[in-house]
Structure formats: C-alpha cells, structure tokens
Write an enzyme that holds these catalytic residues in place. Structure first.
Site, mmCIF file in Angstrom:
data_model
loop_
_atom_site.group_PDB
_atom_site.id
_atom_site.type_symbol
_atom_site.label_atom_id
_atom_site.label_comp_id
_atom_site.label_asym_id
_atom_site.label_seq_id
_atom_site.Cartn_x
_atom_site.Cartn_y
_atom_site.Cartn_z
ATOM 1 N N GLN A 268 4.418 -8.937 -13.235
ATOM 2 C CA GLN A 268 3.320 -7.997 -12.985
ATOM 3 C C GLN A 268 2.041 -8.661 -13.471
ATOM 4 O O GLN A 268 1.732 -8.652 -14.655
ATOM 5 C CB GLN A 268 3.606 -6.679 -13.710
ATOM 6 C CG GLN A 268 4.931 -6.032 -13.293
ATOM 7 C CD GLN A 268 4.891 -5.444 -11.894
ATOM 8 O OE1 GLN A 268 4.056 -4.607 -11.593
ATOM 9 N NE2 GLN A 268 5.774 -5.912 -11.018
ATOM 10 N N GLY B 27 1.366 4.696 -11.520
ATOM 11 C CA GLY B 27 2.116 3.476 -11.245
ATOM 12 C C GLY B 27 1.213 2.284 -10.968
ATOM 13 O O GLY B 27 -0.011 2.416 -10.849
ATOM 14 N N HIS B 28 1.835 1.118 -10.807
ATOM 15 C CA HIS B 28 1.040 -0.098 -10.600
ATOM 16 C C HIS B 28 0.292 -0.065 -9.268
ATOM 17 O O HIS B 28 0.757 0.490 -8.290
ATOM 18 C CB HIS B 28 1.882 -1.362 -10.740
ATOM 19 C CG HIS B 28 3.069 -1.466 -9.844
ATOM 20 N ND1 HIS B 28 4.003 -2.453 -10.004
ATOM 21 C CD2 HIS B 28 3.495 -0.726 -8.799
ATOM 22 C CE1 HIS B 28 4.932 -2.307 -9.080
ATOM 23 N NE2 HIS B 28 4.655 -1.277 -8.340
ATOM 24 N N ASN B 29 -0.899 -0.632 -9.295
ATOM 25 C CA ASN B 29 -1.746 -0.800 -8.107
ATOM 26 C C ASN B 29 -2.377 0.492 -7.608
ATOM 27 O O ASN B 29 -3.025 0.489 -6.550
ATOM 28 C CB ASN B 29 -0.965 -1.438 -6.942
ATOM 29 C CG ASN B 29 -0.275 -2.723 -7.349
ATOM 30 O OD1 ASN B 29 -0.766 -3.442 -8.212
ATOM 31 N ND2 ASN B 29 0.864 -3.003 -6.760
#
Lengths: 349, 349, 349
Positions: free
Chosen positions: B211, B252-254
């Site tokens: 990540q 969450g990511h992004n």
C-alpha cells in the site's frame, strides 16, 4: 508517480527474470531477462522502467497508452500492449502484480532492539532480531517470535505467545492469546478481552459469567485497525490460518473461522458463530450467534445472516436470503413502488 | 445550569456588541451594546445574563418562559420573546448560537511545552507554541504546525506533516499522512495504516499488495473517536477541506471526498469510493467500492449505496434508491403485510 | 478442559454448601454439603469435581452423559442427571451458573501500587488499594475510588471521578466523566470526548458548537472495547446503572439510558436518543436522534429505529416495525419473489 519517499523506501530494483520467476510469467522469446524493473504502478501512472497489470478489459485503453516497460496480463489481452511495453502473460494478473509489487516493495525489516522506554517483564522471551518500540508493554511469561515487530504503545498481556515474524502495530492490545507466525495486528486492534457474557438476576442486575477461554490466531491472520476479537467463554475463539479482518470488525466470544476467511470492514460475528474455510463477509454484514456459514459462502454487504448458510452459497439482504431471491424480491418491490396503484386486493398506502 | 467547572473553564464574558458582531445580528434600537453576556445555554436552562436561541417553532413555549437575557432567533419569532429578553434577529439561529457559544467558550489554548516523557525524533520539527503531552511519540522528520496540541499517547509516524493549530488527541495514531491546518483527530482515531488489499493465490493463501499511497487531509478536517482512514494503495486517500467524520467511521484506501462532507457515526466508505462536495452520509450507512456519490447528495441512515448517486439526490435503503421510491416501497410493503391476504396471484405465506 | 493456567488463575475450590448458598439451590436430602467443587464447565467438558448447568432441553443428552459432579437445572430436568451427578434445582440455571462460576473464578484483585512510569497529577486522589499500571496518565483533580484498577496506558482526564472497584482497562481514554462504583471500561473504550455538534455556515464551512456537558455513568456500567460515548452538548450523556455496552458501540451526545440496558456490538444511538430501563439493542442496530425507546423494549439486529417505540415492544427491520409485522412483510415479500409472475396489476421486473 513513484511512492512518496517520506513514507515509503525506494523500491528494490529487480530483473525481469526475477519478476518472471516470482509471478510465474514466461518471458517472451528474445526478451532480455536482465532488464531492470524499478517500480510497480497502475497503467496510467506507470513510468518507463516500471511494471503494471491489466485485469479487466475495461482498462484496455489505458493499456494501449501505458508507458510501463512491462505489463502482467492474460494471453487474450497481450496483443493490445503498445510497442516498447513487454507483455508478460499470466493466469491471474492481479495476483501476479501483488507478487511483483511485493518483490519491489518488501516490508521494512525489523530494526532489532528494545526501546529503553519499553516495559518488558523479566521472564518474557523476546526472539532474535525483534524490534520493540517505545512504551510497549510485554507481560510476564509472554513470548514474541524471532524477527517480530512490536510497535509503539502496544500492550501484550501475560502469557501471550506470538510466532515468528509477527507485527503488532501501534496501540494494539492483546491478552489471553496464542498466535502463529506472520500474524499482523493493525493499530488499535483489541484481541483477547472479555466477551459479552452475563445473566440477568431478578432484581435487574447482571451477573458476569467468567470468560475462561483464549483467542487462537492461525498463521498469517491479520486483524484490522480498531477491530475487536473477544476471547472464548470456556472454549476458545479461533481464527483459522490466513483469515483477514478489516478495520472495525467485531468477533464475539467462541467464534470459530476456518482458513482464509475475509471479513470486510465493520462486519460482525456474534458469539459462537462459525465460518467454514474461505468464507467472505462483505462490509457491515452480520452473522447471528450460533449460526454456521459453510465453506466458500459469500455474504453481501450489510446482510444479516440469521440462519445457517450452506457451503458455496451467496446470500444477500437482511434477513439474508440466497442472492438471486433477494435481487428478485427487491426488483419486484421496486416495481410495486413504481406502479400507479398498490397490488390488487391491497389496502394501498 | 452552567457547565461543570471541573471540566469546563468558566465562559469568557462578552459584550452584546461583540456577540452581535460575531453572529451578524443587528442590535435592536436602544439596546445597550455594552451589556454583558456570561454564558450560552438552551432556552429552558439559560440563566439571566446568558444567551440562547430558537430554531424551531416547537420550542416557542420555552422561548416565552426563558430567563435568558438574549435570544438568537428569526424575525418571525421575535415577538414571542418575554419582556426582559432581548431578541437578536439572525437568518440562521443555530449557526449564530454556535458562533456566540464559541466566543464565550473558546477552545483551551495549548500550554506550550513538550512533556518530558514524550519521545520526539531529533529531526522532527515542532512548531512554536505547541503542547506535546505525556508519552506522545513523534517520528523522524515529522512536522507539527505552530500552536498544535498532541495529547497523551498519540503516535505520529515518520514524515507526517500537520499544519498550524491542529489537535491530535489522546491515543490517536497517524502514519503516511499530510494534513492541513486546524485538523482535529479525536481519541483513538487511526489514520494512514495499510489498506485492505491483497490477492488470493491458488493455494488459498493471500498475497498482500503493498500500500504505497498516503492520506491527505484538507484544512479543518475532523476525524472522530476510533474512526479509521486507510492510506491509498498507489494513489492517495483524500478527505477534502472541512470534511467531518464522526466516531467509528471507516474510510477504505483510495477514497476521495470533496469539501465539507459529513459522515455520521459507524458509516463506511469502501475502497475507491468517491464523494463530491457537501455529501452527507447518515449513521451506519455504507458506500460500495468504486461508487461515486455526487455533490450535495444525502444518504440515509443504514442505507447501502451500490451504484452511483447523482448530485443533490437523497437516497435511502439497502440497496439505496431515491428516498421517495424507498418510502413508497416500504409503505406498500407494510400494506401488503397488514392485508388479510397476500397479493392476488401470490403463493401467500 | 480446565482454563489455560497461563491466562487464568486456578479456580478457588468451594464447598457444595457455599455453591448452594450462592445460587439459591436447595441441597438434596442426604447430599454432603462439604463436598468440594473445583471448577465450572459446560456439560460436555466438565470433569469430576466440576459443576455445570442445563438451561435448554436440547442438551438433555449432554446432561445424561456428563461427568460433572453437580449440575444446576430446573426441577423438570432433575431426573435426567446421571448417577453420581448431583442435581441442584434452581429457577434460572444460567444465572445460577454465572454465580457459581464467579465464586470459583473471582476477578483478580488489584495489586496495590502505582507503576513508576504512571503520570499521576499531584492533586489526583487515588483510593486505597488501587493498582495503577505502566504509562497510565491521571489528570489534575481526578479521583479513583478504592480498590480500582487502571491498566496500562489508560488516560483519565482532569476532574474525572470513579467510584470504588472500577476497572479502566488498557488504552481506555476518559474525560469529562463522573462514574459510579464497579464501572468497567474495556480496552480502547473512549468516554467523554466531544460530540458531533456543529452548524453549517453559508460558505460551506462548519462552526463547532462547544460541547459543555459531561458523561454520567451509573454504578456497574460496562463499556466494551473500542466503544465510544460522547459527552453531552449542554446537558449530560447518561448511562443508567448496570447498563452494558458491547464492543464498538456508539453513543452520541445527550443520549440517556435507564437502568440495565444492553447494547450489543456495533449498535449505535444517535444524539439525544433515550432508552427506558432494560431496553435491549441487538447487534448493529441503530436508534435515530431524539427518538425514545420505552422500558423493556427490544430492538432486533441491524434494525433502524426511526420513531418512538412503546415500552415492552419488540421491533425489527430498517425501518423498524413491530416484529410480527416485519416478519409477515418479509414472508410475503419472499412469496412475491418466488412466484412465477409479479403481483397482478404490477409492471413486473
């Protein structure tokens, strides 16, 4: 755009041959296996020297325009790679990319040593090459396997055991727990605390039932940030090898999961729920107490599983029904809502 | 009832003229702008000398009975203020009260200094006038803007940057993050940890995808207690200026949000979800991965957004439909349930 | 299987007479009250010398096969106990077992003393016999009642008051809070932080409303791991005596609960929600702001309470309706989905 060097170490360059070996890709005839790959990035962002991947034909245009030096893809898409971009054919491009990227960006190794502010019980056993951060607290008789990292402020209770190469991140707390190797607890994870067990007395007060079990974490289990796993009440709470919990997941006492389950953020398993192997729970889903979800079953987002689910079954909805049934139910309910009148024989609104 | 002095400093008395200036209220003719306001309270609780507000005609009786010396209200309600209570006319009484109350109860200023137990990397840059609490840990190369507070036990990872007048509260952890000014992280907030990204191998094991992104927090972003914001997987996770997350929210990511989004407690945004500006998610709502919610849209409590939502649209339900449609669907479903027989042509129960 | 001695102290053996007295069981005629009971376990796991219980006729076979020396059960099941197993008749076997088990496995007593790394304000008052763990931080003027435990890294803000025999576990944070006796905060619980209160200005920015209230915790309140209880905005947030919150529960500002409420994991109460006495919220349920749930009402898992619920009413669903109505609605919706055609007069799918 390469990763921000303030936060991520520079990638370790690898030869194409190394990448091919790690991903199972066959180097095309005439390709120079000694060529250097210097990074991994999405198709649009990849620079010359970097590797990317194509997993979905939706992104064929991005493939045609990419500047990546190599792209992992399935055979059927190889013809769309632009000149100058090497097509590396694999069966599962996302998996291959995960492997290539892991090779280029290995996890930082522990910096062996115990921070002077850490409070480590005299009889705790800290394996070779461990890094123990500032203000970590490790209780009497605990064991931390070799090459593990215990980050700042983590608290590991008396008697807990972790295998090799674990990572207990900042502010995680652990008690009453036996964990395998490669286990990773993200910041603020809570593992091993008392379960929610009590009986109501006639005067309205509650009497707690002593929670006398443990938490058993298989190899490579991951527990997300601020997720909670309560210890068993008598038997143990068990998460099978490779099971991954996302952030803010709740696991009640006596829950057992098989291998490789995936529990997405904010989902919850009530006490004594059981999952087979490779069960997926999407975000905010819930499984009621004492219910069993069979191996390979998948539970949709926000679904509520109130009864046993057979293996390899997809369920959706609250209450959760077979996915097809729920989709049909909601399609028909939508039609009912959109119709000028309520269904015949009904009182209407 | 004035605030408990064990927990809240005494209010800073202000003149009516200061209050009027801060709230945009016009002082009525003949009012004495030098009169002292000594506190802010709801209509029923306000004492002489204090200011209150009326936002909803449901509370007109409370207005008529109030002992407050001044009340912020809309013109149409001014006639209901009792004698001895000054009616201060404003367009938005709740906003005006927030401003008046903030003036009377300013946030405590930092008490400059670094607690002797804090572990601050030698090359971290701590701005002028910062307060760094006991057992705080600040990593290599991190920057904390002037007049910020880092409370007890907070952990700020290497390279993180915070602008001026931030407040990182007790037990928050931060890594891989660049934050603007006035950012506030409540106790136990987790920001910048690894996202939930991995690929499944044929043997059932999972391979983590490194990540490699960051978290970017705009000016005045707030993140609630025990809420989680994962860093991006390659690009960044971005929360636009002024966005506020309540407790136990998952990002969450992004994920990317625009300006001024409001995400109420226990709501969740799956990876790569996008919100426009001024989007509201009510409590326990969820947005699926890669879905976009347009500017000004509002998502109801416990709703599940599975598909893009146009701007300025209210959606409700799981799956989320336009609010009117869901309300009609549930009204008709209720009628179906209450009817003596199931709809014609149906199998019934 | 006796509890793992690495984590649980050996049980304190008790005489049958002591067990009978604690559980209200009458010793059968001729039974030897001086017989030793050395542990408590489920029917299948209990060893000779141990006590178990039968609460549900589903487990009659396990009763017939148990090796337990004594079993707590209702009169109607006493005849099924095997020879050699003493049947102890009680009205509520689960409650009796909780009492017997608590007698055999008392909570570990505090080990009085303040860890040298704890930061305790000079004017904080620490009661007799308290245990204060490593890196705990206790603020100015705080009071901790006698025989309480404050575990590692817990942070207790200035002015907070706890009664006797409280337990503030690892990594809990508390501010602006007055708590009774026997209160237990599990790891990572967040109590007393600012509520989510603000007003929107015309330019899109938000103005925080100072949160000037407190949290009041009645005697024996329990707050689960990583659960959050915000302080009041003006009046107080109040949890009535004996109320228990499971992990990851959210309680917004100004919420008030009566006595003995049970809030299961991941449920949430929005600001100013009110619960009567002995209300149960199942997992992942939610109650909207300013809504009242009457005494003795029960809210099903994942349900969303949008309007007041009368006392002693069971509600289910999102939106929550009376349980019977929701069950009927979903049964009929299922029939509609399973029917070959959509209801008459409808557009179908």
């Amino acid at each position: 755009m390469p990763p921000d060097p303030r936060f991520h170490p520079a990638p370790v360059p690898r030869s194409l041959a190394e990448i091919a070996a790690a991903t199972g890709a066959a180097l095309p005839e005439g390709a120079d296996g000694s060529g250097r790959i210097t990074g991994a990035a999405p198709l649009q962002a990849a620079l010359p020297g970097e590797i990317s991947y194509l997993d979905n034909r939706r992104f064929l245009d991005a493939l045609r325009a990419t500047r990546a030096s190599a792209v992992l893809l399935r055979a059927e898409h190889a013809g769309h790679a632009p000149p100058g971009t090497l097509a590396l054919i694999v069966a599962d491009p996302h998996l291959a990319f995960a492997r290539a990227s892991s090779l280029l960006h290995p996890l930082p190794a522990p910096r062996p040593g115990i921070h002077p502010t850490a409070v480590v019980a005299p009889d705790a056993r800290i394996g070779e090459g461990c890094e123990i951060g500032p203000y970590a607290v490790i209780g009497a008789g605990a064991e931390i396997g070799a090459r593990s990292i215990v980050e700042a402020h983590a608290v590991i209770g008396p008697g807990c055991v972790f295998g090799e190469e674990c990572r207990i991140m900042a502010h995680a707390t652990v008690s009453h727990t036996l964990a395998g190797r490669g286990v990773r607890l993200h910041p603020g994870a809570r593992v091993g605390q008392e379960g929610f067990g009590f009986a109501a007395a006639p005067d309205g007060s509650f009497v707690s039932v002593p929670q006398l079990g443990r938490v058993i974490l298989g190899d490579f289990v991951e527990i997300g940030a601020n997720a909670c796993v309560d210890r068993g009440s008598g038997r143990d709470t068990v998460l099978g090898a490779g099971t991954r919990l996302d952030n803010l997941v709740q696991v009640g006492h006596n829950v057992e999961t098989g291998r490789g389950c995936v529990i997405v953020a904010q989902a919850g398993l009530a006490g004594s729920a059981r999952l087979g192997d490779f069960v997926t729970l999407a975000g905010q889903a819930g499984v009621a107490g004492h219910v069993t979800v069979g191996s390979g079953a998948r539970v949709g987002a926000q679904s509520g599983v109130m009864a046993d689910v057979p293996p390899k079954t997809d369920v959706v909805g609250s209450p959760a029904w077979p996915a097809r049934l729920t989709l049909k139910a909601f399609a028909r309910l939508k039609a009912i809502a959109e119709a000028p009148t309520a269904p015949a024989g009904q009182a209407g609104e």
